[in-house]
Design a protein around this motif. Structure first.
Motif, mmCIF file in Angstrom:
data_model
loop_
_atom_site.group_PDB
_atom_site.id
_atom_site.type_symbol
_atom_site.label_atom_id
_atom_site.label_comp_id
_atom_site.label_asym_id
_atom_site.label_seq_id
_atom_site.Cartn_x
_atom_site.Cartn_y
_atom_site.Cartn_z
ATOM 1 N N GLU B 57 0.843 -1.200 0.000
ATOM 2 C CA GLU B 57 0.000 0.000 0.000
ATOM 3 C C GLU B 57 0.878 1.250 0.000
ATOM 4 O OE1 GLU B 57 -3.261 -1.766 -0.812
ATOM 5 O OE2 GLU B 57 -3.230 0.402 -0.496
ATOM 6 N N PHE B 58 1.982 1.180 0.739
ATOM 7 C CA PHE B 58 2.912 2.322 0.787
ATOM 8 C C PHE B 58 3.462 2.607 -0.613
ATOM 9 C CE2 PHE B 58 5.898 5.274 2.441
ATOM 10 C CZ PHE B 58 7.101 5.058 1.794
ATOM 11 N N LEU B 59 3.898 1.555 -1.294
ATOM 12 C CA LEU B 59 4.440 1.721 -2.646
ATOM 13 C C LEU B 59 3.364 2.224 -3.607
ATOM 14 C CD1 LEU B 59 6.569 -1.542 -2.879
ATOM 15 C CD2 LEU B 59 7.456 0.795 -2.853
ATOM 16 N N ARG B 60 2.163 1.695 -3.431
ATOM 17 C CA ARG B 60 1.051 2.104 -4.304
ATOM 18 C C ARG B 60 0.771 3.606 -4.147
ATOM 19 N NH1 ARG B 60 -3.217 -1.297 -6.309
ATOM 20 N NH2 ARG B 60 -2.541 -2.944 -4.907
ATOM 21 N N ALA B 61 0.910 4.092 -2.880
ATOM 22 C CA ALA B 61 0.635 5.510 -2.616
ATOM 23 C C ALA B 61 1.776 6.412 -3.096
ATOM 24 C CB ALA B 61 0.401 5.717 -1.119
ATOM 25 N N GLN B 62 3.007 5.899 -2.986
ATOM 26 C CA GLN B 62 4.182 6.734 -3.271
ATOM 27 C C GLN B 62 4.555 6.781 -4.743
ATOM 28 O OE1 GLN B 62 5.799 8.671 -0.968
ATOM 29 N NE2 GLN B 62 4.131 8.002 0.359
ATOM 30 N N LEU B 63 4.325 5.696 -5.455
ATOM 31 C CA LEU B 63 4.813 5.615 -6.831
ATOM 32 C C LEU B 63 3.711 5.948 -7.844
ATOM 33 C CD1 LEU B 63 6.810 2.250 -6.609
ATOM 34 C CD2 LEU B 63 7.767 4.557 -6.689
ATOM 35 N N PRO B 64 4.122 6.456 -9.003
ATOM 36 C CA PRO B 64 3.129 6.598 -10.083
ATOM 37 C C PRO B 64 2.645 5.203 -10.493
ATOM 38 C CG PRO B 64 5.254 7.623 -10.691
ATOM 39 C CD PRO B 64 5.459 6.938 -9.392
ATOM 40 N N SER B 65 1.443 5.125 -11.034
ATOM 41 C CA SER B 65 0.823 3.806 -11.273
ATOM 42 C C SER B 65 1.668 2.936 -12.210
ATOM 43 C CB SER B 65 -0.593 3.965 -11.819
ATOM 44 O OG SER B 65 -0.560 4.734 -12.996
ATOM 45 N N SER B 66 2.287 3.536 -13.230
ATOM 46 C CA SER B 66 3.084 2.734 -14.176
ATOM 47 C C SER B 66 4.307 2.144 -13.461
ATOM 48 C CB SER B 66 3.507 3.579 -15.372
ATOM 49 O OG SER B 66 4.197 4.722 -14.926
ATOM 50 N N ALA B 67 4.961 2.979 -12.615
ATOM 51 C CA ALA B 67 6.133 2.500 -11.862
ATOM 52 C C ALA B 67 5.726 1.436 -10.853
ATOM 53 C CB ALA B 67 6.810 3.668 -11.150
ATOM 54 N N PHE B 68 4.562 1.659 -10.211
ATOM 55 C CA PHE B 68 4.092 0.677 -9.215
ATOM 56 C C PHE B 68 3.862 -0.683 -9.875
ATOM 57 C CE2 PHE B 68 2.153 -1.201 -5.644
ATOM 58 C CZ PHE B 68 1.012 -1.870 -6.081
ATOM 59 N N ARG B 69 3.280 -0.680 -11.081
ATOM 60 C CA ARG B 69 2.999 -1.948 -11.776
ATOM 61 C C ARG B 69 4.291 -2.716 -12.046
ATOM 62 N NH1 ARG B 69 -1.299 0.872 -14.303
ATOM 63 N NH2 ARG B 69 0.013 1.547 -16.035
ATOM 64 N N ILE B 70 5.327 -1.967 -12.462
ATOM 65 C CA ILE B 70 6.633 -2.623 -12.740
ATOM 66 C C ILE B 70 7.210 -3.201 -11.448
ATOM 67 C CG2 ILE B 70 9.032 -2.202 -13.460
ATOM 68 C CD1 ILE B 70 7.853 -0.024 -15.350
ATOM 69 N N VAL B 71 7.175 -2.383 -10.387
ATOM 70 C CA VAL B 71 7.740 -2.828 -9.099
ATOM 71 C C VAL B 71 6.955 -4.025 -8.567
ATOM 72 C CG1 VAL B 71 7.943 -2.157 -6.666
ATOM 73 C CG2 VAL B 71 8.760 -0.622 -8.459
ATOM 74 N N ARG B 72 5.628 -3.978 -8.681
ATOM 75 C CA ARG B 72 4.797 -5.082 -8.167
ATOM 76 C C ARG B 72 5.115 -6.374 -8.886
ATOM 77 N NH1 ARG B 72 -1.238 -6.200 -7.218
ATOM 78 N NH2 ARG B 72 -1.007 -7.865 -5.682
ATOM 79 N N ARG B 73 5.271 -6.289 -10.199
ATOM 80 C CA ARG B 73 5.587 -7.498 -10.974
ATOM 81 C C ARG B 73 6.927 -8.066 -10.524
ATOM 82 N NH1 ARG B 73 3.213 -4.861 -15.961
ATOM 83 N NH2 ARG B 73 1.241 -5.963 -16.224
ATOM 84 N N GLN B 74 7.916 -7.212 -10.325
ATOM 85 C CA GLN B 74 9.239 -7.679 -9.894
ATOM 86 C C GLN B 74 9.158 -8.310 -8.506
ATOM 87 O OE1 GLN B 74 11.563 -4.099 -10.162
ATOM 88 N NE2 GLN B 74 12.150 -4.473 -12.299
ATOM 89 N N ARG B 75 8.418 -7.678 -7.601
ATOM 90 C CA ARG B 75 8.292 -8.203 -6.243
ATOM 91 C C ARG B 75 7.578 -9.558 -6.270
ATOM 92 N NH1 ARG B 75 8.275 -4.834 -1.694
ATOM 93 N NH2 ARG B 75 6.284 -5.661 -0.947
#
Lengths: 250, 179
Positions: B57-75
């Motif tokens: 949730e922290f990452l979702r709030a802090q990152l732009p949606s496109s960046a969050f999607r990339i980070v989520r996939r990697q995680r």
């Protein structure tokens, strides 16, 4: 003539072998643990003797009726054998034991639906509608049996469940026969009456192999996991020792 | 014709499974010492961090949606590796639990039964967790959690600790450090 000899060559030894399986199960009292498989074995022997008698006496109408009645009975008993295998595999795992009946029912219900849909979608190539219907019926039964075994083996493989020898032998033998029968009957239903002789031989060959597998497992020695000699825990031994010493001192 | 081919394919698949069952693919584990070289180290803290809903949730709030999607996939891809290791370890611990069930000691047998039960439920959670993580990779915006798997695996480790301390107290710490 050759076909006749081949069929007899497959029929008679198979019946004798199944009779031996039944006798072996009685000797080892395995009918208590595997009542469905025992019933299946005995019923197959009786069916075989009856059908062979009709065949030799050239009573074709009773043979035809008897054959398809036997198919229906074998189908029901085959499902019972598979349920027995499910019970034995899951009985050793408390976490899964309670789910046995539920899993089996759901799997069976879905497969019956699949069988009905496939029967409606591929009615067979026989000119005679009754024959087409009977082979589709046979195919539908095999779909249910193969599907149940497929689910069981996939489940057991994923969860790394262990099989006791007898149970594995019964499951593998049954699986081999149902698998080959499904493929053969599907081809027969597709080809029509010209495939009947080949189907008959392939089916009998597969069944002979299954009986051979059952004989190997049932006449062999089951590898039952051996429990280490039951020794009471140290704390119990000490208590008993103290109690004994006290008794001796009196 | 297609239906005929489907049935033949089903028959071939079952034949393959029958062959695998006959050959067997289970590890031969009779005691805690057999864990050496078989179990895989799982960094539970890192795994917890990768699957922590609050962190997400922290990452979702802090990152732009496109960046969050990339980070989520990697995680999620990294988490899948951990899930795979947990799955492999639980398969081996299932064998250990079964071996413990054959012990003459009642307490060890009881621990073995518990271990078998936990190992099976862990395998079930591994399957669910893998599906959840793959959904997270395909649809990074979706909100799903794999915390149940972590909780179950921690209980499995705790049971293993109890069992190993009963069977081989001298080597318990070393064996537990491998997991």
């Amino acid at each position: 003539m050759l076909l006749h000899i081949v069929q007899l060559g497959l029929w008679i030894p198979c019946t004798v072998a199944q009779l031996l399986i039944g006798i072996q199960m009685m000797r080892r009292k395995l009918y208590r643990n595997f009542p469905a498989f025992f019933a299946y074995t005995l019923v197959r022997v009786v069916e075989s003797v009856l059908l062979y008698s009709f065949y030799r006496l050239e009573l074709w109408v009773p043979y035809f009726i008897g054959y398809w009645l036997a198919e229906a009975v074998d189908m029901a008993l085959g499902v019972a054998v598979i349920y027995e295998v499910y019970s034995h595999v899951f009985a050793r795992y408390e976490a899964l034991h309670r789910l046995t009946a539920a899993m089996f029912r759901w799997a069976a219900a879905i497969l019956v639906l699949v069988a009905v849909v496939s029967a409606a979608g591929a009615p067979g190539a026989d000119g005679d509608r009754m024959m087409a219907g009977l082979f589709v019926f046979g195919r539908s039964g095999d779909i249910v049996r193969v599907g149940l075994l497929l689910f069981l083996f996939t489940f057991a493989s994923y969860f790394r469940l262990t099989w006791r020898d007898y149970v594995l032998g019964i499951a593998v033998g049954a699986g081999l026969f149902f698998t080959v029968d499904l493929a053969a009957i599907a081809i027969r239903a597709h080809m029509g009456s010209i495939g009947t002789a080949t189907y008959s031989i392939v089916k009998n060959l597969a069944y002979n192999c299954s009986v051979l597998i059952w004989i190997c497992y049932l006449f062999g020695h089951e590898q039952v996991p051996v429990r280490n000699a039951d020794t009471p825990p140290q704390s119990d031994l000490l208590r008993w020792n103290e109690a004994l010493m006290e008794f001796v001192r009196r | 014709m297609i239906i005929t081919l489907v049935f033949i394919a089903l028959a071939v698949v079952l034949a393959g499974l029958l062959w695998i069952s006959l050959r067997g693919h289970s590890a031969d584990v009779t005691g805690a010492e057999d864990l050496v070289g078989r179990v895989l180290l799982v960094d539970l803290e890192a795994f917890r961090n990768l699957t922590d809903p609050a962190e997400e949730e922290f990452l979702r709030a802090q990152l732009p949606s496109s960046a969050f999607r990339i980070v989520r996939r990697q995680r999620n891809r990294a988490a899948l590796e951990y899930v795979s290791k947990v799955g492999q370890n639980s398969a081996i611990l299932l064998r250990l639990g079964e071996a413990a069930q054959r012990s003459g000691d009642r307490d060890i047998r009881r621990a073995g039964e518990q271990m078998v039960s936990l190992a099976i439920s862990t395998r079930a959670y591994v399957l669910l967790a893998s599906m959840v993580l793959w959904i997270g990779i395909i649809m990074p915006g979706a909100r799903f959690s794999v915390s149940r798997l972590l909780q179950n695996y921690e209980r499995l480790r705790s049971t293993l600790d109890t069992l190993v301390r009963m069977e081989q107290p001298a080597t318990a710490s070393r064996l537990m450090s491998m997991l």
